[in-house]
Write an enzyme that holds these catalytic residues in place. Structure first.
Site, short mmCIF file in Angstrom:
data_model
loop_
_atom_site.label_atom_id
_atom_site.label_comp_id
_atom_site.label_asym_id
_atom_site.label_seq_id
_atom_site.Cartn_x
_atom_site.Cartn_y
_atom_site.Cartn_z
N CYS A 82 1.24 -30.51 7.93
CA CYS A 82 -0.08 -31.04 7.58
C CYS A 82 0.00 -31.86 6.28
O CYS A 82 0.62 -32.91 6.26
CB CYS A 82 -1.10 -29.91 7.51
SG CYS A 82 -2.76 -30.56 7.58
N HIS A 169 -0.65 -27.24 12.35
CA HIS A 169 -0.21 -25.98 11.73
C HIS A 169 0.51 -25.10 12.76
O HIS A 169 -0.16 -24.36 13.50
CB HIS A 169 -1.42 -25.23 11.17
CG HIS A 169 -2.02 -25.89 9.97
ND1 HIS A 169 -1.51 -25.73 8.70
CD2 HIS A 169 -3.05 -26.76 9.86
CE1 HIS A 169 -2.21 -26.43 7.85
NE2 HIS A 169 -3.15 -27.08 8.52
N GLY A 224 0.06 8.14 -1.28
CA GLY A 224 -0.15 8.40 0.14
C GLY A 224 -0.44 7.12 0.89
O GLY A 224 -0.53 7.11 2.11
N GLY A 225 -0.62 6.00 0.16
CA GLY A 225 -0.77 4.69 0.80
C GLY A 225 0.57 4.24 1.37
O GLY A 225 1.60 4.85 1.07
N SER A 228 3.42 2.98 -1.48
CA SER A 228 4.08 3.99 -2.31
C SER A 228 4.82 5.00 -1.44
O SER A 228 5.87 5.51 -1.84
CB SER A 228 3.10 4.67 -3.26
OG SER A 228 2.21 5.50 -2.57
N SER A 229 4.33 5.24 -0.23
CA SER A 229 5.04 6.20 0.64
C SER A 229 6.39 5.63 1.08
O SER A 229 7.41 6.34 1.05
CB SER A 229 4.22 6.50 1.89
OG SER A 229 3.00 7.05 1.54
N LYS A 370 3.56 -6.99 3.95
CA LYS A 370 3.00 -5.70 4.39
C LYS A 370 3.55 -5.27 5.76
O LYS A 370 3.92 -4.11 5.95
CB LYS A 370 1.48 -5.84 4.47
CG LYS A 370 0.76 -4.54 4.57
CD LYS A 370 0.72 -3.91 3.21
CE LYS A 370 -0.14 -2.70 3.14
NZ LYS A 370 -0.27 -2.26 1.75
#
Ligand code: XMP
Length: 514
Positions: A82, A169, A224-225, A228-229, A370
């Site tokens: 683009c 795109h 516990g997220g 971090s887990s 993520k």
């Protein structure tokens, strides 16, 4: 061995992170840098390919983001998308002008020849267009490789110099064969191999962490997220019980969450780490007494969290490393001046502890998106419920109880939220919705139950879909599901007589209520 890498140069487009994710989904490692990054720095990183993203500007406009023409002489393949495509043409002597017909949305594209980029792509395919300028004349040496009804140059390339321009795109899902095009670029043009996989990441990280830590001691704040887990498990696989995890239960977690975390990471779980749970609920409720203002609540929760963590850390004594669950989107430089960094700063609950005695920070997930963190988690056998846990803010239910937080209100929101989650999972929607939760409005209203007048709280339900958490659309939950949730909440949760569904998108709303 040096890792093969593709670099995404960010010109301020909203899809820059998606571009990098598509490259990584092709099993090639990719990093994003601002267009302000010097050519010397780029050269030093020796990428196998460079991708220029879209952006909101006109490349011929005053002050538009640009780059030195040396970029196209490095002998490294470049793909412009683009704005990136227009800029490439403009810098190399092509013409970019305002289009007679701006294109926006899904558009049929006709492939004109056998470009490597379109290997195994259908001759007529759909692409996602979003532009008001267009390439009216290609630069010398370029050949047109695809067009649409309104866009004579949907794709062009200088095959010899390995320079490729796509007006559309490929990174968004609305271009169904876009991922294939990006994979073609990284594999067939840049000749990258497919070495970036999560099992190899886990394996090489464990080795690298072991090397770095030696027989040192490591401390981790485990929430516990997901992040971090996964960080904690990676560390525990590398250094076993040299790692201590401190889990602060601030009393603002979802229903049963504290116990669930303990089950996985505590003595009954199968990880060999020292797990310390601190039940600090009362301390937090005490400090939140009478506080109504959202930012003040955030600050108090953040500060108290650090204080509790520091006290616990003191018991562990001096450590060599402190683990942080930083992930790649937290460290990406932003193309047009760091707007996203500013919005996010308030999300960092507490920051770093001042009084913990450690020498270095270790951030084992710094390179991951993520979805890659999740894959690494599954790879290491972390339970799915934990790996696919939806995002949960550090201050927890503290910002989902509007106004003053009390133990009673937290309990109400926990129960309502648990019912909501249960019904969403029952309807098979839990993996489809980005973030959903119940919040307790501070409003009381009149209702009638049996023959009695009630005067009780209203619970608000929220459910949104989002790509980057900067904007969000309301999720369209089936009416029957909402009705069932609503009647269950009113019947099963004390002191609630009304349930509302929030239909505000972000902006103008935020995802959380506070
Ligand atoms: P908002 O409400 O800003 O939320 O639209 C965007 C995303 O950020 C999360 N969020 C927070 N996370 N501390 C956090 O750790 C916070 O103070 C905080 N506030 C919002 C929110 O859950 C959503 O995922």
């Amino acid at each position: 061995m040096k890792r093969e890498m593709v670099i995404v140069l960010d010109f301020g487009g909203q899809y820059n992170q998606l571009v990098a994710r598509r490259v990584r989904e092709s099993n090639v490692y990719c990093e994003i840098y601002s267009y302000k990054t010097s050519i010397e720095k780029l050269k030093a990183m020796a990428p196998k390919g460079i991708i220029l993203t879209g952006g909101p500007n006109s490349c011929y406009g005053p002050g538009a983001p640009t780059y030195t023409d040396e970029l196209f002489e490095l002998g490294i393949p470049v793909l412009g998308l683009c704005y990136g495509a227009q800029l490439m043409q403009y810098i190399l002597g092509g013409e970019v002008t305002k289009a007679q017909v701006p294109e926006y949305g899904k558009t049929e594209m006709i492939v004109d020849n056998d470009s490597l980029l379109f290997k195994d792509v259908s001759p007529k395919t759909i692409c996602w267009m979003s532009h008001f300028d267009y390439i009216s004349n290609t630069a010398p040496g370029f050949e047109i490789t695809a067009h649409t009804v309104d866009c004579p140059v949907a794709a062009a390339e200088d095959r010899k110099k390995r320079l490729y321009a796509l007006q559309f795109h490929p990174e968004v899902l609305h271009t169904p064969e876009g991922t294939k095009m990006i994979s073609n670029f990284v594999h067939h043009v840049c000749c990258c191999s497919s070495e970036w996989t999560m099992d190899s990441f886990v394996e090489s990280s464990i080795c690298a962490i072991r090397d770095r830590i030696g027989d040192g001691k490591v401390l981790c704040a485990l929430s516990g997220g997901v992040d971090s887990s996964v960080a904690a498990v990676l560390l525990s696989k590398a250094v076993g019980n040299q790692l201590t995890c401190v889990f602060v239960d601030h009393g603002l977690l979802r229903k049963n969450e504290g116990d669930e975390v303990e089950q996985v990471f505590g003595p009954a779980g199968h990880y060999k780490l020292n797990f310390v749970r601190v039940n600090a609920q009362e301390r937090f409720y005490e400090r939140l007494k009478g506080v109504e203002e959202p930012e003040k609540k955030r600050k108090i929760i953040g500060e108290e969290f650090i204080r509790v963590f520091e006290e616990e850390a003191k018991k562990v004594g001096a450590v060599d490393f402190l683990v942080q669950g930083t992930i790649y989107p937290d460290v990406v430089e932003s193309g047009l001046g760091g707007e996203s960094a500013v919005i996010k700063s308030h999300h960092n609950v507490g920051g770093l502890p001042d009084h913990v005695d450690f020498k270095e920070i270790i951030e084992p997930l710094r390179d991951l998106f993520k979805d890659e963190v999740r894959k690494a988690g599954l790879e290491m056998g972390i339970p799915e419920e934990l790996v696919y846990r939806q995002p949960f803010p550090g201050p927890g239910l503290g910002i989902r109880v509007i106004g003053e937080v009390t133990a009673e209100k937290v309990k109400i929101v926990q129960e309502a939220d648990a019912i909501y989650r249960e019904e969403i999972a029952d309807a098979g929607l839990d993996r489809d919705i980005g973030q959903y939760f119940a919040a307790l409005t501070n409003m009381k209203s009149v209702g009638v139950m049996g023959d009695e007048r009630t005067y009780d709280y209203a619970v608000a339900l929220r459910a949104v879909n989002t790509v980057d958490f900067m904007t969000a659309e309301v999720a369209q939950i089936p009416w029957e599901v909402l009705q069932k949730v609503s009647s269950r909440i009113v019947n099963e949760v004390g002191h609630v007589n009304r349930v509302m569904y929030d239909v505000t998108s972000k902006p103008p709303g935020t995802i959380e209520f506070e």
